[in-house]
Scaffold this motif. Structure first.
Motif, PDB file in Angstrom:
ATOM      1  N   LEU A 197       0.195  99.433 -37.949  1.00 50.67           N
ATOM      2  CA  LEU A 197       0.141  99.265 -36.497  1.00 50.67           C
ATOM      3  C   LEU A 197       0.341  97.802 -36.091  1.00 50.67           C
ATOM      4  O   LEU A 197       0.353  97.484 -34.903  1.00 50.67           O
ATOM      5  CB  LEU A 197      -1.210  99.746 -35.955  1.00 50.67           C
ATOM      6  CG  LEU A 197      -1.420 101.267 -35.916  1.00 50.67           C
ATOM      7  CD1 LEU A 197      -2.889 101.594 -35.664  1.00 50.67           C
ATOM      8  CD2 LEU A 197      -0.550 101.905 -34.842  1.00 50.67           C
ATOM      9  N   GLU A 198       0.493  96.926 -37.090  1.00 54.41           N
ATOM     10  CA  GLU A 198       0.635  95.482 -36.888  1.00 54.41           C
ATOM     11  C   GLU A 198      -0.605  94.886 -36.224  1.00 54.41           C
ATOM     12  O   GLU A 198      -0.535  93.880 -35.520  1.00 54.41           O
ATOM     13  CB  GLU A 198       1.900  95.154 -36.090  1.00 54.41           C
ATOM     14  CG  GLU A 198       3.172  95.578 -36.814  1.00 54.41           C
ATOM     15  CD  GLU A 198       4.428  95.178 -36.086  1.00 54.41           C
ATOM     16  OE1 GLU A 198       4.314  94.555 -35.009  1.00 54.41           O
ATOM     17  OE2 GLU A 198       5.517  95.466 -36.597  1.00 54.41           O
ATOM     18  N   ARG A 199      -1.755  95.508 -36.474  1.00 49.79           N
ATOM     19  CA  ARG A 199      -3.038  94.973 -36.018  1.00 49.79           C
ATOM     20  C   ARG A 199      -3.703  94.329 -37.230  1.00 49.79           C
ATOM     21  O   ARG A 199      -4.669  94.842 -37.790  1.00 49.79           O
ATOM     22  CB  ARG A 199      -3.890  96.088 -35.412  1.00 49.79           C
ATOM     23  CG  ARG A 199      -3.236  96.699 -34.172  1.00 49.79           C
ATOM     24  CD  ARG A 199      -4.103  97.706 -33.483  1.00 49.79           C
ATOM     25  NE  ARG A 199      -3.483  98.183 -32.262  1.00 49.79           N
ATOM     26  CZ  ARG A 199      -4.060  99.028 -31.408  1.00 49.79           C
ATOM     27  NH1 ARG A 199      -5.267  99.499 -31.655  1.00 49.79           N
ATOM     28  NH2 ARG A 199      -3.427  99.415 -30.318  1.00 49.79           N
ATOM     29  N   LEU A 200      -3.131  93.210 -37.615  1.00 55.06           N
ATOM     30  CA  LEU A 200      -3.518  92.584 -38.870  1.00 55.06           C
ATOM     31  C   LEU A 200      -4.949  92.058 -38.828  1.00 55.06           C
ATOM     32  O   LEU A 200      -5.642  92.047 -39.851  1.00 55.06           O
ATOM     33  CB  LEU A 200      -2.542  91.454 -39.203  1.00 55.06           C
ATOM     34  CG  LEU A 200      -1.069  91.879 -39.262  1.00 55.06           C
ATOM     35  CD1 LEU A 200      -0.183  90.683 -39.592  1.00 55.06           C
ATOM     36  CD2 LEU A 200      -0.854  92.992 -40.278  1.00 55.06           C
ATOM     37  N   ASP A 201      -5.401  91.617 -37.645  1.00 52.92           N
ATOM     38  CA  ASP A 201      -6.781  91.146 -37.545  1.00 52.92           C
ATOM     39  C   ASP A 201      -7.762  92.282 -37.792  1.00 52.92           C
ATOM     40  O   ASP A 201      -8.803  92.094 -38.435  1.00 52.92           O
ATOM     41  CB  ASP A 201      -7.026  90.509 -36.173  1.00 52.92           C
ATOM     42  CG  ASP A 201      -6.704  91.444 -35.019  1.00 52.92           C
ATOM     43  OD1 ASP A 201      -5.937  92.415 -35.215  1.00 52.92           O
ATOM     44  OD2 ASP A 201      -7.205  91.212 -33.905  1.00 52.92           O
ATOM     45  N   GLN A 202      -7.422  93.500 -37.326  1.00 51.40           N
ATOM     46  CA  GLN A 202      -8.292  94.638 -37.572  1.00 51.40           C
ATOM     47  C   GLN A 202      -8.283  95.035 -39.048  1.00 51.40           C
ATOM     48  O   GLN A 202      -9.312  95.435 -39.601  1.00 51.40           O
ATOM     49  CB  GLN A 202      -7.876  95.831 -36.705  1.00 51.40           C
ATOM     50  CG  GLN A 202      -8.247  95.673 -35.237  1.00 51.40           C
ATOM     51  CD  GLN A 202      -7.840  96.883 -34.406  1.00 51.40           C
ATOM     52  OE1 GLN A 202      -6.771  96.887 -33.812  1.00 51.40           O
ATOM     53  NE2 GLN A 202      -8.685  97.874 -34.382  1.00 51.40           N
ATOM     54  N   ALA A 203      -7.124  94.946 -39.685  1.00 47.12           N
ATOM     55  CA  ALA A 203      -7.045  95.243 -41.117  1.00 47.12           C
ATOM     56  C   ALA A 203      -7.955  94.301 -41.897  1.00 47.12           C
ATOM     57  O   ALA A 203      -8.713  94.734 -42.784  1.00 47.12           O
ATOM     58  CB  ALA A 203      -5.602  95.123 -41.611  1.00 47.12           C
TER      59      ALA A 203
END
Length: 410
Positions: A221-227
């Motif tokens: 999802l390109e939500r790298l901070d959440q990953a």
């Protein structure tokens, strides 16, 4: 769509296909689906409810959407189509509450669940996922998940924990498949349900395996901070848990896998130092583990770490490093999906160096190992586009044919 409506629609599709002299595999190739998916549509197993998918099917049959389904709305403008995938039925299985009748007490009494049969069914989900057989997987998910959800609510205390464990494993397979078909929002939902079921089962390491699946969904999802937010604390907790003299292999497998997803997130964000640090952490855990394993269907071990190191190097633009690493890998014992992914990444590395022939050979080998993984992998399609641009008018016929099969001609 009711079951009767699906059967009627499927019969109409079959009639139109036959009237145009098309085999199921020919129609499938024309619309970038699989013959298995077309077969399921015609048998009334696979519903076609999204307008974009309906339009895709109508285009393949050479008819209007209204000819195919008279009650379909007429779009004001051409519909924007998502990349095709074979998991629509699985997506429907995630929609809504899985067992509403159980909440109201109207669920009929059924025989006690057959744990051996359900275990075999969940193992088959993983076999289909590792084999990148997504159309067959979608149908299997639609059958297995409702039965597991009902069993989890109807079973006595003695079997409930085991049912929840199977439910968690099934949802993890669903999450993994959705990630691989770039349906990351659905993967997020499936991973969240896997974590909840794992906690109810009393098997904490399965919770961490579910967190790994969720982190992968966030990367897609390109939500790298959440990953990083979900993977980082999980790594810290497992480091403390495995600091004993003889940590379990299962715990090490999950810890190492979380290091790999953290490396993936860092590489996608261009954080070179963090990505290399995470790969180093995974290598350290793999050395401690000492063998390739498949705990929680993670395929973690020394070989898979190097496979992921190749992917990380490509994401960072280090094509030479990726190719050097790839030469030393013997991935023969890994799943078809993982072997195919390695060849896709090596193809990407060759493309970065504008080595068209070598890149094409890698992609063709990836397709040979797991055809659906190439057709559904965004990075593979992007690489094919890049190769066509590099070749220009002299693009070889093998590349153009591959582009057509992979829906990468646009």
């Amino acid at each position: 769509m009711t079951a009767e409506e699906r059967r009627a629609f499927g019969a109409r599709v079959a009639q139109l296909r036959k009237s145009r002299g098309l085999r199921q595999d020919q129609l499938a190739a024309a619309i970038n689906r699989t013959a298995s998916w077309v077969s399921q549509v015609e048998r009334g197993v696979q519903p076609v409810v999204r307008l974009d998918v309906l339009q895709l099917l109508a285009n393949g049959l050479g008819v209007s959407v209204q000819t195919l389904r008279p009650d379909a709305p007429v779009p004001a403008a051409p519909a924007a189509m998502d990349q095709p995938n074979d998991l629509d039925l699985a997506r429907l299985s995630l929609s809504g509450h899985p067992a509403l009748d159980a909440l109201l007490g109207t669920q009929r009494q059924t025989a006690a669940p057959d744990l051996a049969e359900l275990t075999t069914a969940v193992e088959r989900l993983w076999s289909l996922t590792h084999g990148a057989r997504f159309a067959d997987l979608s149908a299997a998910i639609a059958d297995v998940l409702p039965r597991l959800e009902q069993a989890a609510r109807a079973s006595g205390e003695g079997k409930r924990a085991e049912i929840h464990l199977l439910l968690s494993q099934a949802y993890q397979a669903v999450a993994a498949a959705f990630v691989r078909q770039d349906e990351a929002d659905a993967a997020w939902v499936a991973a969240d349900r896997a974590i909840r079921a794992a906690e109810s089962s009393g098997h904490p390491l399965n919770v961490f395996a579910g967190i790994y699946r969720m982190a992968h969904a966030f990367v897609r999802l390109e939500r790298l901070d959440q990953a990083e937010h979900v993977a980082g604390p999980a790594i810290s907790a497992l480091r403390a848990y495995t600091s004993t003299p003889n940590p379990s292999a299962e715990a090490l497998s999950v810890l190492g896998s979380l290091h790999l997803v953290l490396a993936l997130a860092a590489a996608r964000g261009g954080q070179r130092e963090q990505a290399r640090k995470a790969i180093a952490g995974a290598r350290e855990v793999a050395a401690q583990l000492g063998e390739d394993r498949n705990d929680f269907n993670l395929e973690f071990g020394p070989t898979n770490v190097e496979v992921q190191a190749v992917s990380t190097a490509v994401d960072l633009g280090d094509a030479g490093e990726a190719l050097d690493l790839g030469k030393r890998i013997d991935a023969g014992r890994l799943s078809p999906e993982r072997r195919s992914r390695l060849m896709i990444d090596l193809g990407r590395a060759h493309a970065q160096r504008r080595q068209l022939g070598e890149a094409l050979e890698c992609l063709l080998r990836a397709e040979e190992v797991a055809p659906e993984s190439v057709r559904t992998h965004a990075a593979a399609r992007e690489t094919i586009h890049e190769l066509i641009a590099i070749a220009g008018r002299s693009a070889p016929s093998e590349l153009l044919k591959l582009a057509k099969r992979a829906n990468a001609t646009g």
